[in-house]
Design a protein around this motif. Sequence first.
Motif, PDB file in Angstrom:
ATOM      1  N   ALA A   1     -24.366  -8.057  19.779  1.00  0.00           N
ATOM      2  CA  ALA A   1     -23.628  -8.802  18.892  1.00  0.00           C
ATOM      3  C   ALA A   1     -24.089 -10.211  18.971  1.00  0.00           C
ATOM      4  O   ALA A   1     -25.027 -10.502  18.013  1.00  0.00           O
TER       5      ALA A   1
ATOM      6  N   GLU B   1     -17.714 -15.042  16.095  1.00  0.00           N
ATOM      7  CA  GLU B   1     -16.964 -13.918  14.232  1.00  0.00           C
ATOM      8  C   GLU B   1     -16.251 -12.997  15.415  1.00  0.00           C
ATOM      9  O   GLU B   1     -15.195 -12.513  15.021  1.00  0.00           O
ATOM     10  N   ARG B   2     -16.623 -13.098  16.106  1.00  0.00           N
ATOM     11  CA  ARG B   2     -16.162 -12.556  17.809  1.00  0.00           C
ATOM     12  C   ARG B   2     -14.772 -13.373  18.607  1.00  0.00           C
ATOM     13  O   ARG B   2     -13.541 -13.183  18.092  1.00  0.00           O
ATOM     14  N   THR B   3     -14.800 -14.725  17.891  1.00  0.00           N
ATOM     15  CA  THR B   3     -13.924 -15.757  18.042  1.00  0.00           C
ATOM     16  C   THR B   3     -12.750 -15.391  16.937  1.00  0.00           C
ATOM     17  O   THR B   3     -11.319 -15.231  17.033  1.00  0.00           O
TER      18      THR B   3
ATOM     19  N   ASP C   1     -26.498  -8.993  24.770  1.00  0.00           N
ATOM     20  CA  ASP C   1     -24.952  -9.243  24.209  1.00  0.00           C
ATOM     21  C   ASP C   1     -26.088  -7.791  22.684  1.00  0.00           C
ATOM     22  O   ASP C   1     -26.318  -8.756  21.766  1.00  0.00           O
TER      23      ASP C   1
ATOM     24  N   THR D   1     -17.731  -7.267   8.097  1.00  0.00           N
ATOM     25  CA  THR D   1     -18.615  -8.126   9.494  1.00  0.00           C
ATOM     26  C   THR D   1     -19.881  -8.945   8.738  1.00  0.00           C
ATOM     27  O   THR D   1     -20.119  -8.184   7.838  1.00  0.00           O
TER      28      THR D   1
ATOM     29  N   ARG E   1     -21.647  -4.559  25.152  1.00  0.00           N
ATOM     30  CA  ARG E   1     -20.343  -5.926  24.522  1.00  0.00           C
ATOM     31  C   ARG E   1     -19.670  -6.102  25.991  1.00  0.00           C
ATOM     32  O   ARG E   1     -19.121  -5.501  26.477  1.00  0.00           O
TER      33      ARG E   1
ATOM     34  N   ASP F   1     -10.584 -12.629  17.443  1.00  0.00           N
ATOM     35  CA  ASP F   1      -9.518 -12.520  18.957  1.00  0.00           C
ATOM     36  C   ASP F   1      -8.516 -13.172  18.401  1.00  0.00           C
ATOM     37  O   ASP F   1      -7.395 -13.447  18.794  1.00  0.00           O
TER      38      ASP F   1
ATOM     39  N   ARG G   1     -20.603 -14.910  17.613  1.00  0.00           N
ATOM     40  CA  ARG G   1     -19.944 -15.020  18.886  1.00  0.00           C
ATOM     41  C   ARG G   1     -19.030 -15.910  18.053  1.00  0.00           C
ATOM     42  O   ARG G   1     -17.331 -16.021  18.105  1.00  0.00           O
TER      43      ARG G   1
END
Length: 212
Positions: free
Chosen positions: A28, A121-123, A26, A192, A92, A126, A119
Amino acid sequence: MNAVFPSPDDLDFAKGDGLIPVVVQDAATLQVLTLAYMDRAAFDETVESGEATFFSRSRGGRWRKGETSGDRLHVVSITPDCDADALVLKVRPVGNACHLNRTSCFGEEDAPGIGRLARLERTIADRAAADPATSWTARLLAEGPKRAAQKVGEEGVETALAGAAGPDEELASEAADLLYHLLVLLRARGMTLNTVLDVLAAREGRSGLRGA
């Protein structure tokens, strides 16, 4: 694709009878997702399509991740090892990498260490599209950077107080709240976590600077 990938002519497919092992990671979280194999055709298709395509030894032919499940791996970079006979694919992921509907083929543990921040940060990204009436994250983002910055200030004070006089459990809890709200603030500003990590990396080894 914008990334620069190695030329297939520079890779040693012959050593593995036409196949090269590929560690899929992954991009990220840096979590290892799976181990697969590529032949020359699968490598070429991966570069051309931007999606991870492999050679399935059990099927005896090409296999693009997600053709049946919809769980795809969008390629960010391809890096050969020093002997050019193995690859690391940073991706990704969209969905799960494992056919057992798990994030990774290597157990059920989520992204380790600092990868959990990626993880999260991705949430947060979303949740930006969620209903502010039902999502605290969406509400904070809708209210803008000033509100998120206010929460970072509040959580920073609470973390400092817990660090000075509170038990370990309280400090850990307040620090978690601080990190979460800091990531929301960065998102609200269009930044980010990697932006911050790049600054820390640039400071490494430079004496006399805070954070070095």
